[in-house]
Design an enzyme around this catalytic site. Structure first.
Site, mmCIF file in Angstrom:
data_model
loop_
_atom_site.group_PDB
_atom_site.id
_atom_site.type_symbol
_atom_site.label_atom_id
_atom_site.label_comp_id
_atom_site.label_asym_id
_atom_site.label_seq_id
_atom_site.Cartn_x
_atom_site.Cartn_y
_atom_site.Cartn_z
ATOM 1 N N GLU A 146 5.111 38.223 5.441
ATOM 2 C CA GLU A 146 6.052 38.715 6.645
ATOM 3 C C GLU A 146 5.403 40.059 7.219
ATOM 4 O OE1 GLU A 146 10.424 37.472 5.492
ATOM 5 O OE2 GLU A 146 9.361 38.735 4.077
ATOM 6 N N GLU B 34 9.402 31.624 -1.918
ATOM 7 C CA GLU B 34 10.964 32.052 -2.012
ATOM 8 C C GLU B 34 11.700 30.998 -2.620
ATOM 9 O OE1 GLU B 34 9.336 35.233 0.530
ATOM 10 O OE2 GLU B 34 9.104 33.017 0.503
#
Length: 262
Positions: free
Chosen positions: A115, A135
């Site tokens: 990210e 995740e």
């Protein structure tokens, strides 16, 4: 800014910002985000371009899971009032601030590290690169802007696959899926990023600002609105620097365009 977590060096017009938790694979916690914010804001004032890199053998392994567990179990109390996610704030300072950022990527670039990397405008990877979104295997969801930035870089299908399966992209796959635009031998990502940053710094500040701020907004607009905003920006009064650059080209004094190796 605590230089034990983030290092900062000004090299001419280029700021070098380093993530400095190598023993934790540069995992992101709140103190690191706070110091990264300070470094980015300092670069906004002092530099024309910035390079983002990681110390040690990895760029960034993402969220500090120990901090995440402490927050999930109530050991870290949430703020009394809801406010903007601190990662969103800091990553937007990189993505839509006044200067371009070049990211030098190596080793693990996973989760929040990916990210952060996709907040930069140009990304260089070396052959040790491994990109992932673990995740799904951790019982959590992306929270640092990945649904916006990563999805726009690699597409929904690739991001969905990465999250559902935990698949890691190697260096060649990261190039294929546009995570990086340049691929270099192991250990050379930072040198290449500095080379690119120096080249970008030769552009006018105004043009660089429009490239990193106008282009992504037009991407989100309709066809007609995009053309309208393009016209507004291209028709703006040009500063004296732009006139001088145009005159140099017309008079044959401008540096000739060259093909630079990827």
């Amino acid at each position: 800014m605590n230089e034990s977590l983030i290092t900062y060096q000004l090299d001419g017009p280029v700021a070098l910002i380093g993530l400095n938790r190598p023993d934790k694979r540069n995992a992101i916690n709140d103190p690191l985000i706070d110091d990264l914010r300070s470094a980015v804001l300092r670069a906004h004032e002092e530099a024309d371009v910035a390079v983002l890199f990681g110390h040690g053998s990895n760029f960034c392994a993402g969220l500090d899971l120990a901090e995440a567990l402490a927050r999930a179990t109530g050991q870290i109390k949430p703020p009394r009032k809801r406010r903007r996610h601190n990662w969103h704030e800091v990553f937007d300072l990189i993505a839509r601030g006044p200067i371009p950022f070049v990211a030098a990527l190596h080793g693990a670039v996973v989760g929040g590290g990916l990210e952060l990397a996709t907040a930069a405008h140009v990304r260089v990877g070396d052959e040790s690169l491994l990109c992932g979104l673990p995740e799904g295997q951790r019982g959590i969801f992306v929270g640092g802007g990945g649904t916006v930035r990563i999805q726009r870089v690699v597409g929904t299908t690739v991001m969905t696959d990465m999250m559902l399966t935990g698949r890691l992209l190697n260096a060649a796959e990261s190039l294929q899926e546009h995570v990086v635009r340049y691929l270099v031998p192991t250990g050379e990502a930072l040198n290449k990023a500095r080379e690119l940053a120096a080249r970008i710094a030769k552009n006018s500040l105004e043009t660089n600002w429009m490239i990193i701020n106008v282009l992504p907004r037009i991407h989100d607009m309709s066809h007609d609105d995009g053309l309208f905003v393009e016209q507004l920006n291209s028709a703006r009064a040009r500063p004296p620097e732009a006139e001088a650059r145009l005159r140099d080209f017309v008079d044959g004094k401008a540096e000739k365009l060259q093909r630079h190796p990827a």
